[in-house]
Structure formats: C-alpha cells, structure tokens
Scaffold this active site. Structure first.
Site: not given
Length: 623
Positions: A375-376, A378, A380, A486
């Site tokens: 996946g992608s 934050q 990269g 977060d």
C-alpha cells in the site's frame, strides 16, 4: 473481618497478613493482574491462600524458604493498579514473585523477616531493583529473565553507608556534578536521601548503575534512584555544536539556506553584546500553495527575578539555562515557526544520521528483498519483503517528501520504544535512495480494513481484547513520556494471531512536560482530536486518551468512520455543543462509560492510560 485458616498444623508462624500478588493471565488479551491473598510466613515456607466469602480457604501457592535466593524492595515508577502500592520481590528457584503491601511499614516488616529467615541460603550476589515487564528488566533492559542482576544485593540489609563528604569542599566548587530532582522521593532505607522535585543535589558517587549517592544543599548525604534525577545542564554554550560564534545575520541566512533542511537552526551572537539569537530555516506555504524557504530570527530574551535569571523565546516557556531552552524547543515548537530539528554549524560537518548506531540498526541493501507492494503510506510506498529469512514490512521514504532529519526522528522514536503491543522497528537502510525503514510484518494488515472485512463475526471478548491490546501499548507510551498524536484504528496493525499493535509513529513526539504544542498551521485528524487540540494545537497524553475513546468507538462500530455523516466543520460544532459519539450497537454500557470518560471536556478530568487499562482488564474478568 478476614477469616484466616487454621494454622495449628503448620510450623511456627512468623507473619501473616492480607497482601496482593501480581500474576499473569493465561489469555492473550489480558495484562498482568493483581490478586488479594492471605500470606503466611512460617519457619519453613512462605504460603499464600485465597479467601472467598462463604467458601473454604484454598492454598494457591507455597515457596520453601530454602529455595529463596533474594528478597528485596522493588523500586519503580510503574503505575500500580491495585490498592496496595508498596511492592517487594521474592526470587526463588527460577521465578520472581511480586507482592504488594498496604504501606511501607508493612513492606519493611515482611522484607526484614524474610531476609532473616533466608540469610543462610545460597543467595544472589546481585539483584534487579525494578520489575520484569514486557519481556525485559526495567532497571537494566536485559531481555533474559534469569540474567544476573544489576545492583549489589545485601541480604542482611546492611547496605554500605554513603561516602562522607569532604568538609573542605564548598558546595559551589566548579567540579561538582549537579543533578536536579525530577520528582519527589521518600526514603525507604536508612541510607536513602529524600528528593524534592526541582531541587538541586551534588553527585558524590555515580558508580552504582541504579542508585547514586548525592548531597543536598544542607550537606546531608544519601542514595537516590537514578530514574528520579537528571544532570543539570550548565549555561556554557561554547561546547555545543549549535552555537556559532561571530556569525552575523547575513552569514546565518546563507548557511541555513545552503543546508536547505526544514528546522535547520543555529544559535549565534546578536549585534548587542551578551545577547544571543536563534536563527531557524523553514519552508512556509504561499498564497499559491507553493512552499517557499524562509529564515526567521528569534532573540533569546532574559527574565530576571531577583538573583535568578531565566531565558525564553516564547513567554510561557522559560528555562534557567540556554541549553535547556534549546533542548525543549528541539521537541516542541511552542510558538516558533517550527521545531529545532537540525543543528547547522559553520565549523562542523554533521555526519549523516549520526544518532543511529550503524552497527546495530543499519541493514545492508543486499540483505533485503522486496516482494509485493502492500500500500501507500504517508511518506511513501509500503512493501512486503524478507530480511535474513524473516518476513518484514518495508516503508520507503519518498524522495523530496520526507527530509533526512524527519526520517532520523521517526527511526529514533521507534528505537527508543520496545513493547509487544507496538510494531517493532528492525533496522534502517540509508546506503541507497530511497531510504527504507524495516518493520515487523503484520499479516492481517490495517485494523480498520480487518474490522470491515470481518464485520458481524467478532465476539465481545475479541472486541474487548483489541481495546486491551492498544491500551497496553498506550500505557507503555504514557509511562515512557511519549505521546502518539495520531491514534486511530487506521494506525494499528493486526498480527497473524490477531494481536493488535500500534503503528505509525511519524507524529509521535518525546515530550519533556507531557505537552506538545504544534507548529502554526499543522494538520491534524479532526474526528479523533480533543477540544484542546482543535482549538489550541495542544497535545498531551490526555489528548491521546481522547483519541483512544474514538478508537474504542471504531472497534465496537466494526470500522465505521466517526461522525461519518458530518463534515469536519460540523464535527467541531458538535463537540463545542458538548455532544459526543453515540454508543455503538455492539458496545456494552460499561465500555461506553469508559469512552465517555475519555471524552471529558477538560484534559485533567480524563483518566490515564494506566487507569483505562486497569478498568478494561476488570471488565474482561467479569462473567
């Protein structure tokens, strides 16, 4: 009244009392818990019993005195969730029993009696003064439970007296090492010295790894725990790499622009004698959305209170020395354009990622194989890979998106944290571009996706277990003085055996005062943020508690988005009106009450993670 068993059949009884013992639950989701037991010490054994109303007293354990190798007080700052707060330890065979007394007098009575009863045993030469928790000793961080202790063990309690101070030495001698008390400490042995928060002490002997001998301002000498003190930083700034003597404003701007790293900074002489300026480089957003380089200059201001001199850049954050001021703003912008991230010097070439010990953390690129894109993230792409026959997750750092310093900070955060409910960092790859972070591979991926894909299949026990997993990890962060900033289901991962672990520490900050004020204009996840974060950008462990309440709501909603029918602006209006998320259908009222507790308007009215962990563990024990 406690009913004790008939002890006439036992050898002579020395002591008997109701105490607590620490035990490990067998189920995966449970943390340690604390059970009330009747302890009996006689001339042959240490035995403990369970007393239940209306039922026969049951023996739960028995330790032969001849097998005991160490009895000692446990000195720790770990939160203790049971009513009795005075722990001592009994090491026997290959085990450690932790017992909790109601007060210090009771604890000392038991320790002295047990030491006297076991003084002729084959005893330890060294012991561990702190707890064994989460797979390591808190005192020395050894990961082998049977590892040799790190402090001298004195079985008869005759701890050597502290060195006598030299009467010819004055307290203000320049060679004195000065420490400052981080918190109060009450002596538990005759040779201990009381500590008073923020007061200064002079180091007499620092050879013992966990207990130092210090002298107070009145000349009293004694031992104190190292975790309660910190060395005071002097105001001599010449030795610091960030100080650039004889650099003017123009030269400072040129150096910082050439370095071109967000948060690059230096301290330099101002044009006024005896005055210093902090120059900081950052990229700020223009009206067109582009980011432009900017150097801001902040004069270090002086505040005098009688003979006391304090220094500050922002009025609310004052410090007795300039090095302490710089150290604080390296972790907290507190009104500055950005944190002080990267030291820039005219005379010193900074080594690349100098804080990362390469022999331990650097992974050679040839040892790493990437197989499939997961996946992608934050910063990269995230790949599945293998390293030394171990499955790993590899986080790539997109060029131009995350600076070398930001990478260094995330890696350093992960290096300092080690807990079985946090995703483990194995190492870094800096010898090629892009930079890699190599993590523990979590087979079941993101918790949000995991919840949504299996919606309708979760039992109450499993949902509560997820909350327990994350509360354990957050309680560890809290006691380690870290805040996450977060916390959400999307930033938690699920292992092959369905253990939930906290991930994504890109926003985590080490805090010196349990508070982090974000830079102006910083983005934050509104739906998971507390009122003080939304209004003032102020983060603390209590703002993490608020986010944890939203996390629990996500779990019991099986992956729903909080306030999913409202915009961010409407969410803010809802919170300002005192409204909160409604109880999910699967959520028991007892768990929802914990959510509501986490969403109290004032941070000080919210529970700590240690208390939340205890409450969740109690809920798990209910039938």
């Amino acid at each position: 009244m406690v009913k004790y068993p008939d002890f006439t059949m036992y050898p002579r009884v020395i002591l008997k009392e109701t105490l607590f013992k620490k035990s490990q639950q067998k189920r995966r989701t449970s943390p340690s818990n604390y059970k009330e037991r009747i302890f009996v010490l006689n001339t042959q054994n240490l035995t403990y019993f369970e007393q239940r109303p209306g039922k026969k007293t049951t023996q739960k354990g028995c330790i032969e005195l001849s097998n005991i190798k160490c009895v000692e007080i446990v000195r720790s700052d770990v939160p203790i969730p049971c009513d009795y707060k005075y722990p001592f330890q009994v090491a026997h065979d290959s085990y450690y029993l932790y017992v909790f007394a109601p007060d210090n007098d009771s604890r000392l009575k038991w320790v002295r009696a047990l030491k006297e009863a076991t003084q002729n045993n084959n005893l330890f030469l060294k012991y561990h003064p702190d707890f064994w928790v989460e797979g390591k000793w808190r005192c020395c961080h050894q990961t082998e439970k049977l590892a040799t202790g790190c402090s001298e063990y004195y079985p008869n309690g005759a701890k050597p007296l502290p060195p006598t101070p030299d009467p010819t030495r004055r307290s203000s001698d320049p060679e004195d090492r000065i420490v400052v008390a981080l918190r109060n400490f009450n002596p538990v042995e005759d040779t201990d010295l009381p500590l008073h928060k923020d007061e200064e002490y002079f180091v007499i002997d620092s050879s013992e790894p966990n207990w130092w001998t210090v002298r107070d301002k009145n000349g009293n000498v004694g031992t104190v725990p190292c975790i309660y003190i910190a060395e005071k930083i002097s105001n001599n700034i010449d030795k610091f790499e960030w100080y650039n003597k004889d650099v003017n404003r123009t030269d400072a701007e040129s150096l910082l622009m050439r370095e071109n790293k967000d948060g690059g900074f230096m301290v330099r002489d101002s044009k006024h004698p005896g005055v210093y300026t902090v120059s900081i480089f950052s990229r700020v957003s223009g009206n067109d959305g582009e980011k432009y380089p900017l150097v801001k200059h902040y004069q270090i201001k002086v505040q005098r209170e009688g003979e006391k001199v304090m220094y500050y850049l922002a009025e609310k954050y004052v410090f007795p020395t300039i090095p302490e001021l710089i150290r604080y703003h390296q972790h907290n912008p507190a009104g500055l354009i950005t944190r002080l991230r990267h030291c820039v010097s005219r005379n010193v070439t900074n080594p690349r990622i100098k804080e990362l010990p390469s022999d331990k953390w650097e992974i050679h690129p040839d040892e790493l194989t990437l197989s499939e894109e997961l996946g992608s993230g934050q910063f990269g792409l995230v790949w599945k890979g293998s390293w030394n026959d171990l499955q790993v997750a590899v986080k790539t750092v997109r060029e131009g998106f995350m600076s070398e310093e930001e990478f260094k900070e995330e890696a350093q955060v992960m290096m300092k944290l080690s807990h079985n409910k946090l995703v483990q960092l194995y190492g870094v790859v800096t010898q090629r571009s892009p930079i890699y972070l190599v993590f523990e591979f979590m087979e079941n991926g993101c918790l949000t996706d995991f919840l949504r894909a299996r919606k309708g299949s979760f039992s109450q026990e499993v949902l509560l277990g997820m909350c327990l997993d994350v509360s354990e990890g957050m309680a560890y962060l809290e006691t380690s003085n870290f805040i996450h900033r977060d916390l959400a289901a999307r930033n938690c991962l699920v292992s092959e055996d369905n253990v939930v672990k906290i991930s994504d520490f890109g926003m985590t900050r080490f805090v010196l005062d349990d508070q982090y004020t974000s830079s102006y204009g910083s983005k934050f996840p509104v739906r998971w943020s507390s009122p003080e974060v939304i209004k003032f950008g102020k983060y603390s462990s209590k703002s993490d508690v608020w986010s944890f309440g939203v996390f629990m709501w996500e779990v019991y909603s099986e992956g729903r988005v909080p306030y999913d029918s409202r915009s961010n602006a409407e969410v803010v209006e809802t919170l300002n009106a005192g409204q909160r998320l409604l109880r999910p259908r699967l959520c028991p009222q007892s768990v929802y009450e914990l959510m509501q507790w986490s969403w109290k308007e004032k941070p000080e009215d919210r529970p700590s993670f240690a208390l939340l962990l205890h409450e969740l563990a109690c809920l798990e024990q209910e039938p």
